[in-house]
Design a protein around this motif. Sequence first.
Motif, PDB file in Angstrom:
ATOM      1  N   GLU A   1      21.038   7.547 -21.076  1.00 51.43           N
ATOM      2  CA  GLU A   1      19.742   8.186 -21.269  1.00 51.43           C
ATOM      3  C   GLU A   1      18.716   7.141 -21.694  1.00 51.43           C
ATOM      4  OE1 GLU A   1      19.099  11.309 -20.532  1.00 51.43           O
ATOM      5  OE2 GLU A   1      21.191  11.589 -19.905  1.00 51.43           O
ATOM      6  N   GLY A   2      17.492   7.348 -21.268  1.00 51.39           N
ATOM      7  CA  GLY A   2      16.427   6.426 -21.638  1.00 51.39           C
ATOM      8  C   GLY A   2      15.193   6.690 -20.813  1.00 51.39           C
ATOM      9  N   PRO A   3      14.088   6.047 -21.141  1.00 49.37           N
ATOM     10  CA  PRO A   3      12.847   6.273 -20.396  1.00 49.37           C
ATOM     11  C   PRO A   3      12.965   5.760 -18.966  1.00 49.37           C
ATOM     12  CG  PRO A   3      12.596   4.429 -21.909  1.00 49.37           C
ATOM     13  CD  PRO A   3      13.916   5.063 -22.221  1.00 49.37           C
ATOM     14  N   ASP A   4      12.243   6.386 -18.055  1.00 50.29           N
ATOM     15  CA  ASP A   4      12.178   5.955 -16.662  1.00 50.29           C
ATOM     16  C   ASP A   4      10.711   5.687 -16.362  1.00 50.29           C
ATOM     17  OD1 ASP A   4      12.116   5.657 -13.888  1.00 50.29           O
ATOM     18  OD2 ASP A   4      13.739   7.089 -13.568  1.00 50.29           O
ATOM     19  N   ILE A   5      10.353   4.405 -16.313  1.00 51.60           N
ATOM     20  CA  ILE A   5       8.944   4.021 -16.186  1.00 51.60           C
ATOM     21  C   ILE A   5       8.793   3.126 -14.959  1.00 51.60           C
ATOM     22  CG2 ILE A   5       6.983   2.948 -17.354  1.00 51.60           C
ATOM     23  CD1 ILE A   5       8.526   3.360 -19.998  1.00 51.60           C
ATOM     24  N   PRO A   6       8.419   3.676 -13.822  1.00 54.28           N
ATOM     25  CA  PRO A   6       8.251   2.860 -12.603  1.00 54.28           C
ATOM     26  C   PRO A   6       6.895   2.146 -12.600  1.00 54.28           C
ATOM     27  CG  PRO A   6       7.840   5.159 -12.109  1.00 54.28           C
ATOM     28  CD  PRO A   6       8.212   5.104 -13.563  1.00 54.28           C
ATOM     29  N   VAL A   7       6.829   0.996 -13.247  1.00 58.49           N
ATOM     30  CA  VAL A   7       5.561   0.275 -13.402  1.00 58.49           C
ATOM     31  C   VAL A   7       5.080  -0.282 -12.076  1.00 58.49           C
ATOM     32  CG1 VAL A   7       4.426  -1.648 -14.562  1.00 58.49           C
ATOM     33  CG2 VAL A   7       6.119  -0.269 -15.804  1.00 58.49           C
ATOM     34  N   GLN A   8       5.949  -0.967 -11.341  1.00 55.90           N
ATOM     35  CA  GLN A   8       5.549  -1.578 -10.073  1.00 55.90           C
ATOM     36  C   GLN A   8       5.363  -0.496  -9.021  1.00 55.90           C
ATOM     37  OE1 GLN A   8       8.081  -4.748  -8.767  1.00 55.90           O
ATOM     38  NE2 GLN A   8       7.013  -5.068  -6.848  1.00 55.90           N
ATOM     39  N   GLN A   9       4.205  -0.519  -8.364  1.00 59.44           N
ATOM     40  CA  GLN A   9       3.862   0.500  -7.381  1.00 59.44           C
ATOM     41  C   GLN A   9       4.132   0.001  -5.960  1.00 59.44           C
ATOM     42  OE1 GLN A   9       2.738   3.677  -8.357  1.00 59.44           O
ATOM     43  NE2 GLN A   9       3.377   2.806 -10.334  1.00 59.44           N
ATOM     44  N   MET A  10       4.490   0.925  -5.080  1.00 62.01           N
ATOM     45  CA  MET A  10       4.689   0.577  -3.684  1.00 62.01           C
ATOM     46  C   MET A  10       3.356   0.156  -3.066  1.00 62.01           C
ATOM     47  SD  MET A  10       6.574   2.769  -0.645  1.00 62.01           S
ATOM     48  CE  MET A  10       5.276   3.995  -0.419  1.00 62.01           C
ATOM     49  N   PRO A  11       3.342  -0.860  -2.208  1.00 64.19           N
ATOM     50  CA  PRO A  11       2.094  -1.254  -1.551  1.00 64.19           C
ATOM     51  C   PRO A  11       1.491  -0.096  -0.757  1.00 64.19           C
ATOM     52  CG  PRO A  11       3.828  -2.868  -1.159  1.00 64.19           C
ATOM     53  CD  PRO A  11       4.481  -1.699  -1.810  1.00 64.19           C
ATOM     54  N   ASP A  12       0.186  -0.080  -0.692  1.00 61.74           N
ATOM     55  CA  ASP A  12      -0.528   0.932   0.092  1.00 61.74           C
ATOM     56  C   ASP A  12      -0.417   0.542   1.559  1.00 61.74           C
ATOM     57  OD1 ASP A  12      -2.118   2.943   1.010  1.00 61.74           O
ATOM     58  OD2 ASP A  12      -4.009   2.094   0.269  1.00 61.74           O
ATOM     59  N   THR A  13       0.518   1.153   2.261  1.00 54.94           N
ATOM     60  CA  THR A  13       0.780   0.768   3.643  1.00 54.94           C
ATOM     61  C   THR A  13       1.131   1.991   4.469  1.00 54.94           C
ATOM     62  OG1 THR A  13       1.986  -0.828   5.025  1.00 54.94           O
ATOM     63  CG2 THR A  13       3.255   0.354   3.354  1.00 54.94           C
ATOM     64  N   ASP A  14       1.213   1.824   5.789  1.00 56.07           N
ATOM     65  CA  ASP A  14       1.523   2.932   6.678  1.00 56.07           C
ATOM     66  C   ASP A  14       2.936   3.439   6.435  1.00 56.07           C
ATOM     67  OD1 ASP A  14      -0.924   2.221   8.095  1.00 56.07           O
ATOM     68  OD2 ASP A  14       0.228   0.571   8.953  1.00 56.07           O
ATOM     69  N   GLY A  15       3.123   4.754   6.543  1.00 60.48           N
ATOM     70  CA  GLY A  15       4.459   5.322   6.520  1.00 60.48           C
ATOM     71  C   GLY A  15       5.191   5.033   7.813  1.00 60.48           C
ATOM     72  N   PRO A  16       6.500   5.227   7.861  1.00 64.76           N
ATOM     73  CA  PRO A  16       7.280   4.850   9.048  1.00 64.76           C
ATOM     74  C   PRO A  16       7.035   5.752  10.255  1.00 64.76           C
ATOM     75  CG  PRO A  16       8.679   5.948   7.446  1.00 64.76           C
ATOM     76  CD  PRO A  16       7.350   5.744   6.780  1.00 64.76           C
ATOM     77  N   GLU A  17       6.644   7.002  10.024  1.00 64.11           N
ATOM     78  CA  GLU A  17       6.467   7.921  11.141  1.00 64.11           C
ATOM     79  C   GLU A  17       5.331   7.448  12.045  1.00 64.11           C
ATOM     80  OE1 GLU A  17       6.559   8.802   7.972  1.00 64.11           O
ATOM     81  OE2 GLU A  17       8.530   9.777   7.848  1.00 64.11           O
ATOM     82  N   GLY A  18       5.610   7.415  13.320  1.00 64.90           N
ATOM     83  CA  GLY A  18       4.592   7.034  14.289  1.00 64.90           C
ATOM     84  C   GLY A  18       4.468   5.550  14.535  1.00 64.90           C
ATOM     85  N   LEU A  19       5.151   4.722  13.751  1.00 64.04           N
ATOM     86  CA  LEU A  19       5.092   3.280  13.968  1.00 64.04           C
ATOM     87  C   LEU A  19       6.074   2.873  15.061  1.00 64.04           C
ATOM     88  CD1 LEU A  19       4.999   1.934  10.300  1.00 64.04           C
ATOM     89  CD2 LEU A  19       3.066   2.213  11.867  1.00 64.04           C
ATOM     90  N   LYS A  20       5.769   1.772  15.723  1.00 65.60           N
ATOM     91  CA  LYS A  20       6.666   1.248  16.740  1.00 65.60           C
ATOM     92  C   LYS A  20       7.897   0.623  16.093  1.00 65.60           C
ATOM     93  CE  LYS A  20       3.150   0.258  20.252  1.00 65.60           C
ATOM     94  NZ  LYS A  20       2.541  -0.799  21.095  1.00 65.60           N
ATOM     95  N   SER A  21       9.002   0.660  16.830  1.00 65.02           N
ATOM     96  CA  SER A  21      10.229   0.040  16.343  1.00 65.02           C
ATOM     97  C   SER A  21      10.056  -1.465  16.244  1.00 65.02           C
ATOM     98  CB  SER A  21      11.398   0.357  17.273  1.00 65.02           C
ATOM     99  OG  SER A  21      11.695   1.728  17.262  1.00 65.02           O
ATOM    100  N   TYR A  22      10.674  -2.018  15.230  1.00 64.38           N
ATOM    101  CA  TYR A  22      10.720  -3.470  15.068  1.00 64.38           C
ATOM    102  C   TYR A  22      12.178  -3.885  15.112  1.00 64.38           C
ATOM    103  CZ  TYR A  22      11.073  -7.856  12.473  1.00 64.38           C
ATOM    104  OH  TYR A  22      11.401  -9.126  12.078  1.00 64.38           O
ATOM    105  N   GLY A  23      12.530  -4.741  16.045  1.00 69.21           N
ATOM    106  CA  GLY A  23      13.923  -5.130  16.215  1.00 69.21           C
ATOM    107  C   GLY A  23      14.389  -6.064  15.120  1.00 69.21           C
ATOM    108  N   MET A  24      15.372  -5.611  14.335  1.00 64.33           N
ATOM    109  CA  MET A  24      15.970  -6.449  13.302  1.00 64.33           C
ATOM    110  C   MET A  24      17.269  -7.027  13.830  1.00 64.33           C
ATOM    111  SD  MET A  24      15.592  -4.866   9.481  1.00 64.33           S
ATOM    112  CE  MET A  24      16.478  -3.391   9.916  1.00 64.33           C
ATOM    113  N   PRO A  25      17.340  -8.315  14.053  1.00 62.67           N
ATOM    114  CA  PRO A  25      18.588  -8.893  14.565  1.00 62.67           C
ATOM    115  C   PRO A  25      19.663  -8.916  13.491  1.00 62.67           C
ATOM    116  CG  PRO A  25      17.047 -10.633  13.993  1.00 62.67           C
ATOM    117  CD  PRO A  25      16.315  -9.339  13.796  1.00 62.67           C
ATOM    118  N   ARG A  26      20.924  -8.966  13.926  1.00 64.99           N
ATOM    119  CA  ARG A  26      22.077  -9.236  13.088  1.00 64.99           C
ATOM    120  C   ARG A  26      22.543  -8.057  12.240  1.00 64.99           C
ATOM    121  NH1 ARG A  26      23.220 -14.801  10.909  1.00 64.99           N
ATOM    122  NH2 ARG A  26      25.006 -14.320  12.196  1.00 64.99           N
TER     123      ARG A  26
END
Length: 275
Positions: free
Chosen positions: A121-146
Motif C-alpha cells: 500500500e502507498g500513494p500512486d502519483i503519476p508525475v510524468q505525463q504522456m506526451p501530447d501525441t496522436d492516438g494509435p487509431e487511424g495511424l498507418k502501420s510502422y514496420g518494427m523489424p526483429r
Amino acid sequence: MRSEPGGDTGESEPSVLDVLDLEEIDRDLYRSRLVFADPFPLYGGQVAAQALLAAGLTVGPGRLPHSLHGYFLRSGDAARPTIFRVERDRDGGSFSARRVVAVQGGEVIFSMAASFHAGGEGPDIPVQQMPDTDGPEGLKSYGMPRLFTMESRRPGQADPGWRLPTRFWARTTVPLPDDHLVHACVLTYLSDIGTGLANMPQDEASPGPTLDHAVWFHRHAPLDDWVLMDMEPGTVSGGRGWYTGAIFTAGGTLAASFTQETLFRAGKNPFRPGS
C-alpha cells in the motif's frame, strides 16, 4: 527451424509467446526453445526478456519484477538455444533479488540483475505525463523489424523527418495470458527496439551496439493493448551514447521507465533525413 521475423518460408511465424517458452533443465537452469535463422546477432530484447522470465520463475507467487539491469557482453546467435542460469541472491520479507547469466557455446553473452517486489500500500502519483501525441487509431502501420507478432503505429514525432522514430505505439497481435510476469517480459522485449540517439545532429557519428540496458516497472501495462514508447537522447561522450525512455499505457499512465547506453561510433549517420 522457425522462420525469421517477417520472413516467408511457408511456415507460420512464431509468436512472442514462443520467445518466452523456456525449458526447465534443472533447478534454476533454463533453456530457450525458439531458434530461427537471422542474419543479425541475437536481438538483445529477446535475451533480456528470457532472462527476466527465468529469474521470475524462481521467485514466490505474488512477487513481480520492479527493476532489471542487464549487460550485453557478446553477440548471440538466434539459430542456437540460449542457456539461462539463475542465482538466488536473497529472498526477503517483500523483495527477492536474482542474478542471471545467459550462455551460448560456453560463453556468457548477457548478464542481468533483477529485483522482484511483493507490492504494498502507498500513494500512486503519476508525475510524468504522456506526451501530447496522436492516438494509435487511424495511424498507418510502422514496420518494427526483429519482433515477433507485434504491431506498431507511428504518431507525430518530436523531430519529424528522421528515418527512425523515437516515439511509437506498439502492442502484441496475439492475446497474452493474465500473468503480470509475462506482460513485464513482453515489455522488456519491446524496450530494446529502436534508439533515442538516432536523431542526433552530428553528420559523422551514429549509435552502435548496445552496452547495457535497465528497466523500472512502475505499474502493470497489458502489452496486448496499445502502449506508447517515447525515447529522448541524453548525452554522448567517450565513444558512448546514453538515452532514456518511457512506456505509457493506452490510458496515458506511466508504466515503465528505461535507459540504455550504446557505443557511439564515427561514421555517417544512416538515420539523418536524406541519408
